[in-house]
Design an enzyme around this catalytic site. Structure first.
Site, mmCIF file in Angstrom:
data_model
loop_
_atom_site.group_PDB
_atom_site.id
_atom_site.type_symbol
_atom_site.label_atom_id
_atom_site.label_comp_id
_atom_site.label_asym_id
_atom_site.label_seq_id
_atom_site.Cartn_x
_atom_site.Cartn_y
_atom_site.Cartn_z
ATOM 1 N N GLY A 51 18.704 -1.130 -9.695
ATOM 2 C CA GLY A 51 17.971 0.110 -9.895
ATOM 3 C C GLY A 51 17.317 0.180 -11.262
ATOM 4 O O GLY A 51 16.189 0.662 -11.407
ATOM 5 N N ASP A 52 18.015 -0.317 -12.282
ATOM 6 C CA ASP A 52 17.442 -0.361 -13.622
ATOM 7 C C ASP A 52 16.248 -1.307 -13.677
ATOM 8 O O ASP A 52 15.227 -1.017 -14.288
ATOM 9 C CB ASP A 52 18.501 -0.807 -14.632
ATOM 10 C CG ASP A 52 19.658 0.164 -14.726
ATOM 11 O OD1 ASP A 52 19.409 1.382 -14.741
ATOM 12 O OD2 ASP A 52 20.812 -0.290 -14.782
ATOM 13 N N ARG A 53 16.396 -2.450 -13.010
ATOM 14 C CA ARG A 53 15.291 -3.428 -12.976
ATOM 15 C C ARG A 53 14.084 -2.841 -12.261
ATOM 16 O O ARG A 53 12.937 -3.085 -12.655
ATOM 17 C CB ARG A 53 15.763 -4.709 -12.257
ATOM 18 C CG ARG A 53 14.736 -5.821 -12.259
ATOM 19 C CD ARG A 53 14.544 -6.372 -13.666
ATOM 20 N NE ARG A 53 13.476 -7.359 -13.688
ATOM 21 C CZ ARG A 53 12.198 -7.080 -13.878
ATOM 22 N NH1 ARG A 53 11.814 -5.821 -14.040
ATOM 23 N NH2 ARG A 53 11.291 -8.033 -13.907
#
Length: 455
Positions: free
Chosen positions: A250-252
């Site tokens: 999700g961060d990526r």
């Protein structure tokens, strides 16, 4: 590119080793720890991903003054950190991994903290960003009224991506996109159900509730759903990836989305880019690869190249047989499909080495190919029997074969060994070149001529 990440940070610690025995005093595995790895978590991980891609990362957050904060600052080396005081212990999440498998996690300092203050330096650091990522992990940074007012004011001129948290603050109005995962979206919207239909219903509610430019619901290996005012929801499929640990995807996704929007891409195009980037990140090993020198998958890396080499690596790791074939595959027809299906039956994966557009022109003339290379690659990967596609620019496939070193190279039709220069190359590492039956009356050239006649 200068990307500012604002939000909560924590320290992630992995203790890993082998587990070959049980404890004598309890039926639990004994992990012989041979490696201790620390990394920034929360907004700190997002900033590290940005920095690992060569962009300027600025982290706006709050930090404590305990020993864990010192370790976290060390892990943030190379990132411009603008931090106010947190007034709380540094959250630490420690995972115990046995032979690569997480067996337990214990958390320290994760009790709800007092509301942190926002310094003038934190507000000033938001100015001049090409994009801003609000990474909310529910510890109050993004609930600060001054900070929220500044983000709302900047949202009209700077792409702001808001990654929400169930315990966090509501996104400020006017941000470019909010990126909840499916479970979060359903919870925020009060929608029951699962899958794409539920995601679309939740996104519709959240668009009105949050007043954002778009709501992008990430759905794991089912891709992402993009919802924007006045438009039908768009579902973006995710590339096929076999990943044991989805942490960090999700961060990526948020990082790639921010880069795309900062470069001027439309939100749906940026979301497609972000979906691919998240899949590449997991395919390379996820968080484990981020600290191994490989970094996150570059956005410019062709999906064909990464998928093919990763499929080969994974197939070999399990003792499987790698099969490859090649060609132009212009105007894909039944003969191609039968040949590819037959080739796939010979091993555990099938890589198609595909002539690039320039290569096809050199072989077949200026009027070919009829179908461009990206579309040809997409059509091939849509076939169940094809595991990956790898483009090559040369007139013959020897170079790409040498990169892959397949166990079996397949040709359709009747050939003698002396007619195929790749046969000698294959034999140099013990590989085999074989043929599968040619399907008569199936020809791209004949199809092209027929199309020309009907105009």
């Amino acid at each position: 590119m200068r990307i500012v990440v604002v939000g909560d940070v924590l320290l992630d610690t992995d203790l890993s080793g082998g587990a070959g025995r049980l404890s004598p005093d309890a039926p639990v595995p004994v992990v012989e720890v041979d490696a201790v790895r620390r990394r920034p978590g929360g907004a700190g991980l997002v900033a590290r991903m940005i920095q690992s891609e060569g962009h300027e990362a600025v982290l706006v957050t709050v930090l404590g003054d305990d020993d864990a904060a010192g370790l976290l600052r060390a892990e943030l080396d190379g990132i411009d950190v603008v931090a106010g005081p947190s007034g709380a212990p540094t959250p630490v999440k420690t995972r115990i991994r046995a032979s690569g498998q997480a067996v337990v996690r214990f958390d320290e300092g994760c009790a709800p903290p007092p509301a942190p203050e926002c310094t003038d330096g934190m507000l000033a650091a938001l100015t001049g960003a090409d994009a801003i990522i609000a990474a909310d992990y529910g510890r109050g940074v993004l609930a600060n009224a001054e900070l929220r007012a500044r983000l709302a004011a900047l949202a009209g001129s700077t792409p702001v991506i808001w990654d929400p948290h169930p315990l966090g603050a509501r996104p400020v109005p006017g941000v470019a996109a909010v990126t909840p995962n499916l479970r979060e979206a359903l919870r925020f919207a009060g929608v029951q159900g699962s899958g794409t239909s539920a995601a679309a219903a939740a996104a519709e509610v959240l668009l009105e509730t949050w007043g954002s430019g778009a709501v992008i619901v990430t759905m794991g290996d089912h891709g992402a759903l993009v919802a924007a005012p006045g438009l039908l929801p768009q579902v973006i499929p995710a590339p096929r990836v076999d990943a044991a640990d989805p942490c960090g995807a999700g961060d990526r996704f948020a990082v790639a989305l921010a880069v795309g929007l900062a470069e001027g891409a439309a939100v749906d195009a940026a979301a497609r880019q972000a979906t691919e980037a998240a899949a590449f990140f997991l395919g390379l090993g996820g968080l484990a690869a981020l600290g191994s020198g490989q970094g996150a998958a570059p956005l410019q890396l062709p999906v064909e190249g990464l998928d093919a080499l990763e499929v080969v690596r994974r197939t070999r790791a399990t003792g499987g047989t790698v099969v490859a074939t090649g060609g132009c595959f212009d105007l894909l027809h039944a003969g191609h499909a039968r040949t590819l299906a037959a080739a796939r039956q010979l091993g555990d994966c099938l890589i198609v080495c595909l002539n690039s557009d320039d290569s096809v022109r050199g072989l077949k003339g200026e009027h070919r190919p009829i179908i461009k290379q990206d579309d040809r690659a997409e059509l091939l990967t849509a076939l169940e029997c094809v595991d990956a596609v790898l483009l090559f620019a040369e007139s013959t496939p020897e170079s790409v074969i040498a990169r892959l070193q397949p166990d079996i190279w397949v040709k359709g039709g009747d050939y003698a060994a002396q007619d195929l220069p790749e046969a000698a190359l294959m034999s140099s590492w013990g590989g085999r070149t074989v043929t599968v039956p040619y399907i008569p009356a199936r020809s791209t050239t004949k199809l092209a001529a027929a199309l020309a006649r009907v105009g």
